[in-house]
Motif scaffolding. Structure first.
Motif, PDB file in Angstrom:
ATOM      1  N   GLY A   1       0.811  -1.214   0.000  1.00 37.78           N
ATOM      2  CA  GLY A   1       0.000   0.000   0.000  1.00 37.78           C
ATOM      3  C   GLY A   1       0.844   1.263   0.000  1.00 37.78           C
ATOM      4  O   GLY A   1       0.445   2.284  -0.561  1.00 37.78           O
TER       5      GLY A   1
ATOM      6  N   LYS B   1       1.504   2.830  -3.252  1.00 37.21           N
ATOM      7  CA  LYS B   1       0.390   3.524  -3.908  1.00 37.21           C
ATOM      8  C   LYS B   1       0.202   4.930  -3.353  1.00 37.21           C
ATOM      9  O   LYS B   1      -0.613   5.695  -3.867  1.00 37.21           O
ATOM     10  CB  LYS B   1      -0.889   2.698  -3.736  1.00 37.21           C
ATOM     11  CG  LYS B   1      -0.739   1.295  -4.315  1.00 37.21           C
ATOM     12  CD  LYS B   1      -1.927   0.402  -3.999  1.00 37.21           C
ATOM     13  CE  LYS B   1      -1.634  -1.027  -4.454  1.00 37.21           C
ATOM     14  NZ  LYS B   1      -2.729  -1.953  -4.150  1.00 37.21           N
TER      15      LYS B   1
ATOM     16  N   GLY C   1       4.568   7.279  -5.071  1.00 46.17           N
ATOM     17  CA  GLY C   1       4.256   7.104  -6.489  1.00 46.17           C
ATOM     18  C   GLY C   1       5.101   7.998  -7.378  1.00 46.17           C
ATOM     19  O   GLY C   1       5.562   7.579  -8.446  1.00 46.17           O
TER      20      GLY C   1
ATOM     21  N   HIS D   1      -2.277   6.263 -12.841  1.00 48.35           N
ATOM     22  CA  HIS D   1      -2.559   5.143 -11.936  1.00 48.35           C
ATOM     23  C   HIS D   1      -2.472   5.584 -10.488  1.00 48.35           C
ATOM     24  O   HIS D   1      -3.300   5.218  -9.649  1.00 48.35           O
ATOM     25  CB  HIS D   1      -1.578   3.990 -12.171  1.00 48.35           C
ATOM     26  CG  HIS D   1      -1.788   3.280 -13.473  1.00 48.35           C
ATOM     27  ND1 HIS D   1      -0.740   2.815 -14.240  1.00 48.35           N
ATOM     28  CD2 HIS D   1      -2.923   2.960 -14.147  1.00 48.35           C
ATOM     29  CE1 HIS D   1      -1.237   2.236 -15.322  1.00 48.35           C
ATOM     30  NE2 HIS D   1      -2.549   2.316 -15.299  1.00 48.35           N
ATOM     31  N   VAL D   2      -1.427   6.396 -10.176  1.00 48.13           N
ATOM     32  CA  VAL D   2      -1.200   6.798  -8.779  1.00 48.13           C
ATOM     33  C   VAL D   2      -2.303   7.738  -8.301  1.00 48.13           C
ATOM     34  O   VAL D   2      -2.839   7.579  -7.202  1.00 48.13           O
ATOM     35  CB  VAL D   2       0.182   7.471  -8.623  1.00 48.13           C
ATOM     36  CG1 VAL D   2       0.331   8.085  -7.237  1.00 48.13           C
ATOM     37  CG2 VAL D   2       1.294   6.448  -8.865  1.00 48.13           C
TER      38      VAL D   2
ATOM     39  N   GLY E   1      -5.215   8.132  -9.705  1.00 51.55           N
ATOM     40  CA  GLY E   1      -6.550   7.649 -10.053  1.00 51.55           C
ATOM     41  C   GLY E   1      -7.215   8.389 -11.197  1.00 51.55           C
ATOM     42  O   GLY E   1      -8.408   8.657 -11.172  1.00 51.55           O
TER      43      GLY E   1
ATOM     44  N   GLU F   1      -4.147  -1.903 -14.718  1.00 51.85           N
ATOM     45  CA  GLU F   1      -4.343  -0.804 -13.768  1.00 51.85           C
ATOM     46  C   GLU F   1      -3.044  -0.355 -13.122  1.00 51.85           C
ATOM     47  O   GLU F   1      -3.069   0.439 -12.176  1.00 51.85           O
ATOM     48  CB  GLU F   1      -5.336  -1.239 -12.676  1.00 51.85           C
ATOM     49  CG  GLU F   1      -6.722  -1.629 -13.192  1.00 51.85           C
ATOM     50  CD  GLU F   1      -7.444  -0.446 -13.841  1.00 51.85           C
ATOM     51  OE1 GLU F   1      -7.572   0.599 -13.191  1.00 51.85           O
ATOM     52  OE2 GLU F   1      -7.848  -0.585 -15.013  1.00 51.85           O
TER      53      GLU F   1
ATOM     54  N   SER G   1      -1.870   0.515  -9.009  1.00 47.07           N
ATOM     55  CA  SER G   1      -3.064   0.451  -8.164  1.00 47.07           C
ATOM     56  C   SER G   1      -3.671  -0.945  -8.140  1.00 47.07           C
ATOM     57  O   SER G   1      -4.511  -1.241  -7.294  1.00 47.07           O
ATOM     58  CB  SER G   1      -4.094   1.491  -8.613  1.00 47.07           C
ATOM     59  OG  SER G   1      -4.375   1.325  -9.987  1.00 47.07           O
TER      60      SER G   1
ATOM     61  N   ASP H   1      -1.524  -6.273  -5.546  1.00 45.63           N
ATOM     62  CA  ASP H   1      -1.805  -6.744  -4.196  1.00 45.63           C
ATOM     63  C   ASP H   1      -1.488  -8.241  -4.153  1.00 45.63           C
ATOM     64  O   ASP H   1      -0.921  -8.770  -5.124  1.00 45.63           O
ATOM     65  CB  ASP H   1      -3.270  -6.475  -3.805  1.00 45.63           C
ATOM     66  CG  ASP H   1      -4.263  -7.091  -4.797  1.00 45.63           C
ATOM     67  OD1 ASP H   1      -3.837  -7.870  -5.667  1.00 45.63           O
ATOM     68  OD2 ASP H   1      -5.462  -6.789  -4.691  1.00 45.63           O
TER      69      ASP H   1
END
Lengths: 125, 146
Positions: free
Chosen positions: A55, A58, A63, A121-122, A124, B50, B53, B56
């Protein structure tokens, strides 16, 4: 006794600066590699542990740092291919300067679209 | 004309293994493979789909369920670690001037590298994409089938 000339410093051109940049990016990438093997190893601990640590990748600040990491990797890769050509291609030493210009051009051509895509991507987009 | 003094470093013994030559060659050969392996890794994980993001546990499990990505990542791990270790060995040899400093920095480097290579290899080979007793929503979709 004659005085030694003051303030002389060797300033190579493309050859020296590509070597400096290759060394700095190489050491930086290698230290990241240690961290990256350790964070990936968390898949053997639990899905929660891995997801928690991944996480951080992200996070918007991290990022943006990833763009720097990829920039270092792409430069090291392209300049490494140039080093191989200088060492093994019989015309390599003669064309090492234009090849360095080519490395920088190709690097920019790859980094601009990557940066746009990755920041989308980072953040959104 | 005065003769040029012989170089201080002794000549290589005939028949002795020229380690530095093989290290030099390894950097170039592994480098070419790493360009393909690492840029492919960045393309699949950061650019396609993606990107960051989507990464995982389920993403990694989905990849490592396939021997193709296991072999890819194993090759990348070994080549990148040995390439980086030899690179940093060169840097240490260049800048650490005291014999003791140089020796211990390189020992630290080798221990860290061997540990990391072994850890990474163990993780790739002992990985279970569907570990028992874990929440299903964190696992790849194929774990629910059957």
């Amino acid at each position: 006794m004659p005085n030694a000339p003051a303030g002389t410093i060797y300033r190579g051109r493309e050859g020296m600066w590509s070597w400096v940049a290759h060394r700095i990016t190489g050491v930086g990438i290698f230290f990241f590699l240690f961290a990256h093997v350790l964070d990936t190893a968390l898949v053997r601990v639990s899905p929660e542990a891995y997801n928690a640590v991944i996480g951080t990748y992200k996070n918007p600040i991290v990022g943006v740092m990833e763009v720097g990491l990829v920039a270092a990797v792409v430069f090291h890769a392209l300049n490494g291919l140039r080093v191989v050509l200088v060492d093994f291609w019989f015309q390599g030493p003669r064309y090492h300067r234009p090849m360095f210009v080519g490395v920088l051009g190709l690097w920019a051509a790859l980094m601009v679209p990557f940066t746009v895509r990755h920041l989308m991507h980072v953040f959104g987009g | 004309m005065t003769p040029i003094a012989p170089p201080r470093s002794p000549r290589r013994q005939h028949g002795a293994l020229n380690t530095e030559l093989y290290a030099w060659l390894f950097m170039r050969v592994s480098g070419v493979f790493l360009v393909l392996l690492v840029l492919g890794h960045l393309l699949v994980n950061l650019v396609l789909g993606e990107g960051i993001s989507a990464i995982d546990f389920a993403f990694v499990a989905g990849k490592w369920a396939s021997p193709f990505w296991q072999v890819w990542d194993l090759l990348m791990l070994w080549l990148a670690m040995i390439h980086g270790t030899n690179g940093l060995r060169t840097v240490i040899n260049d800048y650490a001037e005291r014999d003791q400093t140089r020796f211990w920095l390189k020992m630290l480097l080798y221990v860290a590298s061997v540990t990391t290579i072994l850890l990474g290899t163990l993780v790739i080979f002992s990985f279970d994409p569907c570990p028992a007793g874990q929440p299903a929503d964190l696992l790849p979709s194929f774990c629910r089938a059957s």
